[in-house]
Design a protein around this motif. Structure first.
Motif, PDB file in Angstrom:
ATOM      1  N   VAL A 103       0.906  -1.141   0.044  1.00 34.33           N
ATOM      2  CA  VAL A 103       0.179   0.180  -0.064  1.00 34.33           C
ATOM      3  C   VAL A 103       0.837   1.176   0.156  1.00 34.33           C
ATOM      4  CG1 VAL A 103      -1.569   1.206   1.206  1.00 34.33           C
ATOM      5  CG2 VAL A 103      -1.940  -1.212   1.297  1.00 34.33           C
ATOM      6  N   LEU A 104       0.601   2.017  -0.860  1.00 34.03           N
ATOM      7  CA  LEU A 104       1.572   3.418  -1.262  1.00 34.03           C
ATOM      8  C   LEU A 104       0.697   4.625  -0.656  1.00 34.03           C
ATOM      9  CD1 LEU A 104       3.037   2.778  -4.653  1.00 34.03           C
ATOM     10  CD2 LEU A 104       4.167   2.392  -2.430  1.00 34.03           C
ATOM     11  N   VAL A 105       1.394   5.456  -0.055  1.00 33.86           N
ATOM     12  CA  VAL A 105       0.694   6.673   0.438  1.00 33.86           C
ATOM     13  C   VAL A 105       1.316   7.626  -0.256  1.00 33.86           C
ATOM     14  CG1 VAL A 105       0.641   8.315   2.498  1.00 33.86           C
ATOM     15  CG2 VAL A 105       0.842   5.968   3.085  1.00 33.86           C
ATOM     16  N   TRP A 106       0.230   8.408  -1.229  1.00 38.68           N
ATOM     17  CA  TRP A 106       0.620   9.215  -2.081  1.00 38.68           C
ATOM     18  C   TRP A 106       0.453  10.756  -1.731  1.00 38.68           C
ATOM     19  CZ3 TRP A 106       2.689   7.830  -6.509  1.00 38.68           C
ATOM     20  CH2 TRP A 106       2.471   6.461  -6.898  1.00 38.68           C
ATOM     21  N   HIS A 107       1.460  11.564  -1.838  1.00 35.63           N
ATOM     22  CA  HIS A 107       1.565  12.795  -1.537  1.00 35.63           C
ATOM     23  C   HIS A 107       1.564  13.849  -2.902  1.00 35.63           C
ATOM     24  CE1 HIS A 107       2.455  11.767   2.471  1.00 35.63           C
ATOM     25  NE2 HIS A 107       3.332  10.787   1.809  1.00 35.63           N
ATOM     26  N   THR A 108       0.595  14.862  -2.816  1.00 43.69           N
ATOM     27  CA  THR A 108       0.444  15.577  -3.878  1.00 43.69           C
ATOM     28  C   THR A 108       1.348  16.925  -3.527  1.00 43.69           C
ATOM     29  OG1 THR A 108      -1.707  14.892  -4.571  1.00 43.69           O
ATOM     30  CG2 THR A 108      -1.074  17.125  -5.243  1.00 43.69           C
TER      31      THR A 108
ATOM     32  N   ALA B 270       5.079   8.672  -3.959  1.00 40.25           N
ATOM     33  CA  ALA B 270       5.052   7.907  -2.903  1.00 40.25           C
ATOM     34  C   ALA B 270       6.398   7.265  -2.540  1.00 40.25           C
ATOM     35  CB  ALA B 270       3.982   6.648  -3.075  1.00 40.25           C
ATOM     36  N   ILE B 271       6.882   7.489  -1.285  1.00 39.65           N
ATOM     37  CA  ILE B 271       8.179   7.068  -1.001  1.00 39.65           C
ATOM     38  C   ILE B 271       8.206   5.974  -0.039  1.00 39.65           C
ATOM     39  CG2 ILE B 271      10.359   7.919   0.001  1.00 39.65           C
ATOM     40  CD1 ILE B 271       9.452   9.528  -2.474  1.00 39.65           C
ATOM     41  N   THR B 272       8.879   4.846  -0.546  1.00 38.63           N
ATOM     42  CA  THR B 272       9.192   3.759   0.388  1.00 38.63           C
ATOM     43  C   THR B 272      10.499   3.697   0.776  1.00 38.63           C
ATOM     44  OG1 THR B 272       9.915   2.223  -1.433  1.00 38.63           O
ATOM     45  CG2 THR B 272       7.665   2.397  -0.993  1.00 38.63           C
ATOM     46  N   SER B 273      11.149   2.752   1.563  1.00 36.76           N
ATOM     47  CA  SER B 273      12.441   2.695   1.873  1.00 36.76           C
ATOM     48  C   SER B 273      13.343   2.725   1.011  1.00 36.76           C
ATOM     49  CB  SER B 273      12.697   1.621   3.064  1.00 36.76           C
ATOM     50  OG  SER B 273      12.502   0.289   2.354  1.00 36.76           O
TER      51      SER B 273
END
Length: 66
Positions: free
Chosen positions: A10-15, A30-33
Motif C-alpha cells: 500500500v503506497l501513501v501518495w503525496h501531492t 509515494a516514497i518507500t524505504s
C-alpha cells in the motif's frame, strides 16, 4: 526506472504543495524505504514511474539547487 505499478504494498501518495486542484500539470509521489513512485494526479489508475531512492535524492537535490 520502470513504469510498472508496484504490487503487494500500500503506497501513501503525496501531492505537491504547488498543486491547487484546478487540473494543472501535477504529479504525486509515494516514497518507500528503497524507491520513489511517481504518477499523474489526473490518472491515479494510470502508469507509475518507479526509480531507486538514490536516483530520487539526486533529482531532488538538482531541483533544490536551482
Amino acid at each position: 526506472m520502470t513504469t510498472a505499478a508496484p504490487t503487494g504494498r500500500v503506497l501513501v501518495w503525496h501531492t505537491s504543495s504547488y498543486s491547487n486542484g484546478a487540473g494543472g500539470e501535477c504529479v504525486e509521489c509515494a516514497i518507500t524505504s528503497t524507491r520513489a513512485h511517481v504518477r499523474d494526479t489526473k490518472e491515479v489508475d494510470g502508469p507509475v514511474i518507479t526509480v531507486a531512492g538514490s536516483a530520487w535524492s539526486v533529482f531532488l537535490r538538482g531541483l533544490n539547487s536551482g
